[in-house]
Design an enzyme around this catalytic site. Structure first.
Site, PDB file in Angstrom:
ATOM      1  N   ALA A   1       0.858  -1.187   0.000  1.00  0.00           N
ATOM      2  CA  ALA A   1       0.000   0.000   0.000  1.00  0.00           C
ATOM      3  C   ALA A   1       0.891   1.233   0.000  1.00  0.00           C
ATOM      4  CB  ALA A   1      -0.898  -0.016   1.222  1.00  0.00           C
TER       5      ALA A   1
ATOM      6  N   GLY B   1      -0.801  -4.772   0.950  1.00  0.00           N
ATOM      7  CA  GLY B   1      -2.065  -4.491   0.278  1.00  0.00           C
ATOM      8  C   GLY B   1      -2.119  -5.123  -1.105  1.00  0.00           C
TER       9      GLY B   1
ATOM     10  N   GLU C   1      -3.143  -8.603  -0.535  1.00  0.00           N
ATOM     11  CA  GLU C   1      -4.573  -8.635  -0.205  1.00  0.00           C
ATOM     12  C   GLU C   1      -5.424  -8.459  -1.460  1.00  0.00           C
ATOM     13  OE1 GLU C   1      -4.006  -5.719   2.878  1.00  0.00           O
ATOM     14  OE2 GLU C   1      -4.912  -7.048   4.360  1.00  0.00           O
TER      15      GLU C   1
ATOM     16  N   GLU D   1       3.679  -5.849   6.824  1.00  0.00           N
ATOM     17  CA  GLU D   1       3.114  -4.781   7.661  1.00  0.00           C
ATOM     18  C   GLU D   1       3.739  -4.732   9.043  1.00  0.00           C
ATOM     19  OE1 GLU D   1       1.414  -6.643   5.587  1.00  0.00           O
ATOM     20  OE2 GLU D   1      -0.260  -5.535   4.696  1.00  0.00           O
TER      21      GLU D   1
END
Lengths: 258, 256
Positions: free
Chosen positions: A66, A109, A112, A132
């Site tokens: 992300a 992300g 994901e 993360e």
């Protein structure tokens, strides 16, 4: 096709392609990208020409994570008010088959997002992971949930706690991805698979997807009740009549998705 | 740019020279890092289509520098120091030649084994030195050695740790060829140049899937071959090869 800033889209012979397109930042996922992705997915889901959707990045990265800059100043309240994951929730409501083609980095992300695909093909050199924890946070768009459901609690913790990357081979062994393919051919093979799915009875494809995902969350009993309703539902379709007639007449069926 | 090695491109060949001749090119932590950097550089440079690993002075590489070693967690030394070198060599989709100019001992021998080809000078030798200090072969040695010479011979070499002459190495199938000391450099250059002018993409694919064949069954390998052939079939060098065959001329491959 619409002009998006962070993604590229096209449709070819019933197969829609969505390509993440922020190559300078290894396709880091920012909020505008999620908004555009959702828009593209929902449009293709409604578009009768589209039978299946292929999601990919580029040769270096599917998506390396992300966009950290975007969230470094967020606090709990601003995140709650922003409610950014609502869009991720809607990604899970796409009915058509989504085939993911992963080359290179697929982290955080990005991982994901890849897990939003129904079927995942990855290059031999692809790497998956949830780093993360190295930033003092944790996955927020389904990472701990989906990884656990795919590989089991113990293995998921092992990966999530250290945040280290897993190879495509490892991801395959743990059932996180479907196939490992030569990097040069991942996208092509994903499109080929998409075409095969697109050739199957569309309503069956749709209701099978729904039943499979329900089965992940439901008890066996509830899952079977749900499956049964979808099974009955298909007997109202023209394709069921055509499929069974063609079988008896020993000819290939012509499905119309009706 | 480097302290413990030198890196140079000559034509289409990258030369990585282990350059601690007074220490018989023994590995140090800095050399581990520099080797990985150099291998990655050769991998990235699209003008490089063959890589030569060679030692400066009279040795190829005598393995770990035991004099400077204070780290007793050898497991971590391998994971952080040696293993990345082996992984970088194996994943590089270009031919790598170990030009074994002198002794290749311990991890120095492992380094040579991780290359795709070995050309030995007549005065070169190989020694599975680990056992003499109560250790086990490492840095891919236990993987490559039995695959190169067979299980029985590998056990013999690894456990007895006797010196293997260049001539024996040739007999065991450990090296591609053994060359006299005088002709050694010329032979290495010629061999590297030959490889550098071949269809590099195809060589890379052969290397990629021959390596994978060790961990795969027949059906998997059949599928790898199908994928590799599809990729190679779309290469410029395949078109050039076909055209040259029809024109009855020598193909001029570009590696693309």
């Amino acid at each position: 096709m619409r002009n998006y800033e962070t993604i590229l889209t096209s449709v070819d012979d019933g197969i829609a392609l969505i390509q993440l397109n922020r190559p300078r930042v290894l396709n880091a996922i920012n909020r505008p990208m999620v908004t555009e992705l959702l828009d593209a997915f929902e449009r293709f889901d409604r578009n009768d020409e589209v039978k299946a959707i292929v999601l990919t990045g580029n040769s270096r990265a599917f998506a390396a994570g992300a966009d950290i800059d975007e969230m470094k100043n967020d606090d709990s309240v601003s995140l709650e008010l922003l409610n950014q994951f609502k869009e991720w929730d809607r990604l899970a409501t796409i009915k058509k088959p989504i085939i993911g083609a992963v080359n290179g980095y697929c982290f955080g992300g990005g991982f994901e997002l890849a897990l939003c695909a129904d079927i995942l093909f990855a290059a031999e050199n692809a790497q998956f992971g949830f780093p993360e924890i190295k930033l003092g946070v944790m996955p927020g768009a389904g990472g701990t949930v989906k990884l656990t459901k795919l590989m089991g609690q113990k293995k998921a913790l092992e990966w999530l706690w250290l945040g280290d990357p897993m190879t495509a081979k490892e991801a395959l062994e743990y059932g996180v991805i479907n196939r490992v393919i030569a990097p040069e051919l991942v996208l092509e093979e994903a499109k080929k698979y998409a075409k095969l799915v697109a050739s199957r009875a569309p309503l069956s494809v749709r209701l099978i997807k729904e039943s499979v995902y329900k089965s992940v969350d439901y008890s066996t009993y509830e899952g079977m009740q749900f499956e049964r309703k979808n099974f009955y539902l298909l007997f109202s379709s023209q394709d069921q009549k055509e499929g069974m007639k063609a079988f008896i007449e020993k000819r290939p069926a012509e499905f119309k998705g009706k | 740019m480097f302290e413990t090695i030198s890196y140079e491109t000559r034509g289409k060949t990258a030369w990585i020279t282990l350059n601690r001749p007074d220490k018989l090119n023994a590995f140090t932590p800095l050399m581990h890092k520099e080797m990985v950097t150099a291998i990655k550089e050769a991998n990235k440079d699209s003008g490089v289509r063959a890589v030569v690993l060679i030692g400066a002075g009279r040795a190829f590489c005598s393995g770990q520098d035991l004099s400077g070693s204070t780290d007793t967690d050898y497991g971590e030394v391998l994971r952080k120091g040696y293993n990345p070198i082996v992984q970088a060599l194996v994943s590089m989709e270009k031919p790598v030649i170990a030009a074994v100019n002198g002794v290749a001992a311990g991890a120095g021998m492992s380094l040579a084994l991780a290359c795709d080809f070995r050309i030995a000078s007549e005065k070169a030798s190989f020694i599975e030195a680990f056992i003499h200090v109560g250790l086990v072969p490492d840095s891919g040695n236990l993987y490559f050695l039995p695959r190169l010479v067979g299980h029985a011979k590998a056990m013999e070499l690894a456990v007895l740790g006797e010196k293997i002459t260049a001539q024996q190495a040739k007999e065991f199938g450990l090296v591609t060829k053994t060359v006299s000391e005088e002709e050694f450099m010329l032979e290495v250059e010629t061999f590297a140049e030959k490889l550098a002018n071949m269809p590099t993409k195809a060589i890379g694919l052969i290397k990629r899937y021959m390596n994978k064949s060790w961990e795969s069954d027949l059906n998997e390998v059949l599928e790898y071959e199908a994928q590799a052939q599809k990729i190679a079939g779309e290469s410029e060098d395949h078109q050039e090869g076909l055209a040259a065959f029809l024109d009855k001329r020598k193909p001029a491959f570009t590696g693309k």
